[in-house]
Design a protein around this motif. Structure first.
Motif, PDB file in Angstrom:
ATOM      1  N   GLN A   1     -44.753  96.811 -18.289  1.00 40.12           N
ATOM      2  CA  GLN A   1     -46.122  97.294 -18.395  1.00 40.12           C
ATOM      3  C   GLN A   1     -47.086  96.191 -17.980  1.00 40.12           C
ATOM      4  OE1 GLN A   1     -46.055  98.622 -22.596  1.00 40.12           O
ATOM      5  NE2 GLN A   1     -46.425 100.694 -21.830  1.00 40.12           N
TER       6      GLN A   1
ATOM      7  N   ASP B   1     -47.643 101.691 -17.134  1.00 41.18           N
ATOM      8  CA  ASP B   1     -46.198 101.678 -16.908  1.00 41.18           C
ATOM      9  C   ASP B   1     -45.901 101.419 -15.438  1.00 41.18           C
ATOM     10  OD1 ASP B   1     -45.628 102.252 -19.579  1.00 41.18           O
ATOM     11  OD2 ASP B   1     -45.713 104.416 -19.244  1.00 41.18           O
TER      12      ASP B   1
ATOM     13  N   LYS C   1     -43.528  89.962 -26.739  1.00 40.60           N
ATOM     14  CA  LYS C   1     -43.045  90.754 -25.616  1.00 40.60           C
ATOM     15  C   LYS C   1     -43.806  90.457 -24.316  1.00 40.60           C
ATOM     16  CE  LYS C   1     -41.896  94.676 -28.639  1.00 40.60           C
ATOM     17  NZ  LYS C   1     -42.132  96.117 -28.882  1.00 40.60           N
TER      18      LYS C   1
ATOM     19  N   TYR D   1     -45.903  93.045 -19.959  1.00 42.91           N
ATOM     20  CA  TYR D   1     -45.228  93.283 -21.234  1.00 42.91           C
ATOM     21  C   TYR D   1     -43.888  93.975 -21.008  1.00 42.91           C
ATOM     22  CZ  TYR D   1     -49.268  91.756 -23.833  1.00 42.91           C
ATOM     23  OH  TYR D   1     -50.267  90.976 -24.353  1.00 42.91           O
TER      24      TYR D   1
ATOM     25  N   ASN E   1     -40.198  95.577 -23.063  1.00 39.94           N
ATOM     26  CA  ASN E   1     -39.931  96.443 -24.215  1.00 39.94           C
ATOM     27  C   ASN E   1     -39.477  95.666 -25.441  1.00 39.94           C
ATOM     28  OD1 ASN E   1     -40.555  98.926 -22.934  1.00 39.94           O
ATOM     29  ND2 ASN E   1     -38.547  98.932 -21.940  1.00 39.94           N
ATOM     30  N   SER E   2     -39.050  94.421 -25.232  1.00 38.76           N
ATOM     31  CA  SER E   2     -38.572  93.613 -26.350  1.00 38.76           C
ATOM     32  C   SER E   2     -38.717  92.134 -26.004  1.00 38.76           C
ATOM     33  CB  SER E   2     -37.097  93.926 -26.648  1.00 38.76           C
ATOM     34  OG  SER E   2     -36.270  93.510 -25.570  1.00 38.76           O
TER      35      SER E   2
ATOM     36  N   GLU F   1     -35.863  91.128 -23.685  1.00 38.21           N
ATOM     37  CA  GLU F   1     -36.077  91.538 -22.306  1.00 38.21           C
ATOM     38  C   GLU F   1     -37.115  90.640 -21.635  1.00 38.21           C
ATOM     39  OE1 GLU F   1     -37.593  95.537 -19.944  1.00 38.21           O
ATOM     40  OE2 GLU F   1     -36.653  95.741 -21.920  1.00 38.21           O
TER      41      GLU F   1
END
Length: 227
Positions: free
Chosen positions: A92, A102, A149, A167, A169-170, A173
């Protein structure tokens, strides 16, 4: 009989012998087998990456084009021209209003590309007039403070650095992206700068000053927008 190569010690125990030469031969044989398997895995991975890049290329609008910060134009055809896919996945981008967009991110040999979907096709993502095709040359990668993130991609080496806030997702990541980007940058510098003196500490210091000024400006802008 079938042995697991993940437990070479078990195979060595099976071949335990007083003859040290036999033991050394088995050890060397296991090493060679593991090297062959690793080489095959690498070839399979390369094939899958090439296939994936061609899939993205085929889904990208043929008229889509993006001007990079340097002024160079990056078109759909450039996704395949001398490129290699290192990593890809959903991320993102944060715009100046604080909203997240997205995107599908592609880490290639010398650039990072952000794509967005439109009418079941990919186009280069739009982001407040900022380029979403970012060169790895003199790129600075930083974590976002208090955002596990998030990461900043800062285009340095130019008079007015440009920063993109990204950004994942975790946290894991995010860390994977940061590591792969930095490794790609190092590989690129090794290819381009062979036999050429690297930038000196003064250059790095000036770049860091510009980055801090840019981040301060971004923070002030975001804070003012909340009033």
């Amino acid at each position: 009989m079938c042995w697991s190569l993940s437990a070479p010690g078990n195979i060595l125990k099976y071949f335990m012998t007083e003859n040290e030469d036999d033991h050394a031969d088995v050890t060397q044989g296991l090493k060679m087998v593991k090297e062959v398997i690793a080489a095959v895995d690498n070839k399979v991975n390369e094939h899958e990456k090439k296939k994936r890049l061609k899939e993205v290329y085929s889904r990208t609008d043929s008229k889509s084009i993006m001007r990079m910060k340097s002024g160079q134009m990056f078109a759909r055809e450039d996704l395949l021209r001398g490129q290699k896919l290192i990593h890809d996945g959903p991320l993102q981008l944060k715009n100046s209003a604080g909203r997240l967009k997205d995107v599908q991110a592609l880490l290639l040999r010398d650039v990072i590309v952000f794509l967005q979907e439109k009418d079941q096709k990919y186009i280069f993502a739009s982001l407040d007039q900022r380029s979403t095709v970012i060169s790895l040359l003199k790129l600075i990668v930083r974590e976002v403070a208090n955002e596990e993130k998030g990461l900043f991609l800062i285009t340095a080496g130019i008079e007015k650095p440009e920063m993109v806030e990204v950004y994942a997702n975790s946290k894991e990541e995010r860390n994977t992206w940061m590591q792969l980007i930095q490794e790609a940058m190092q590989s690129m510098e090794g290819d381009d700068d062979e036999g050429v003196p690297s930038e000196n500490e003064e250059d790095r210091r000036l770049q860091e000053i510009k980055v801090k000024e840019l981040r301060g400006t971004e923070f002030h802008f975001s804070f003012s927008g909340l009033k």
